[in-house]
Design a protein around this motif. Structure first.
Motif: not given
Length: 150
Positions: A26-43
């Motif tokens: 879903y994220e690659t399709k642009g339907l949802i989005h996340s933020q990245r932590t300093a450790g590059n983990q999705r939130r």
């Protein structure tokens, strides 16, 4: 987003009922989005739960992801849909769904015309081969190609 309003990808998957791989898709399709932590983990923000719920309902009724994405793009600032937004989006899809229902009903009602016929060129077939120009030459196979000799 504050730490108390963010969900990890695992938490989002558990809360939304979709697989982690689906969230990534879903994220690659642009339907949802996340933020990245300093450790590059999705939130994910908790508002993404509503987006995912809308995506799942829309998919259940047959809406393609491209149509869902287009609908989301009509929201101001890409915000998560509200109840009023959902009413507007679903009303816009109603006509398309009604058209699909009509086509499916027509197919169901004419299905007995082709079951067991074994031929895609019968003159009254509206399901298997609509617009068949070879049917004008009669029923049955109209082209015969010989297989090369062994």
């Amino acid at each position: 987003m504050g730490a108390n309003t963010e969900l990890s990808v695992g938490q989002m998957a558990q809360r939304s009922g979709v697989a982690v791989s689906t969230l990534h898709f879903y994220e690659t399709k642009g339907l949802i989005h996340s933020q990245r932590t300093a450790g590059n983990q999705r939130r994910y923000g908790r508002d993404m739960l509503r987006r995912i719920a809308i995506i799942r309902v829309a998919q259940r009724v047959g809406m393609p992801l491209a149509t869902i994405l287009q609908a989301f793009s009509t929201l101001p600032d890409g915000r998560t849909p509200t109840r009023k937004d959902w009413e507007r989006l679903s009303a816009a899809w109603r006509e398309e769904l009604d058209e699909r229902i009509q086509k499916l009903s027509q197919m169901r009602d004419t299905l007995d015309d082709c079951i067991g016929c074994g031929c895609l060129s019968i003159d009254r077939c509206r399901l298997a081969n609509p617009g068949d120009v070879l049917a004008e030459d009669g029923q049955g196979a109209q082209r015969w190609e010989h297989a090369p000799s062994d």
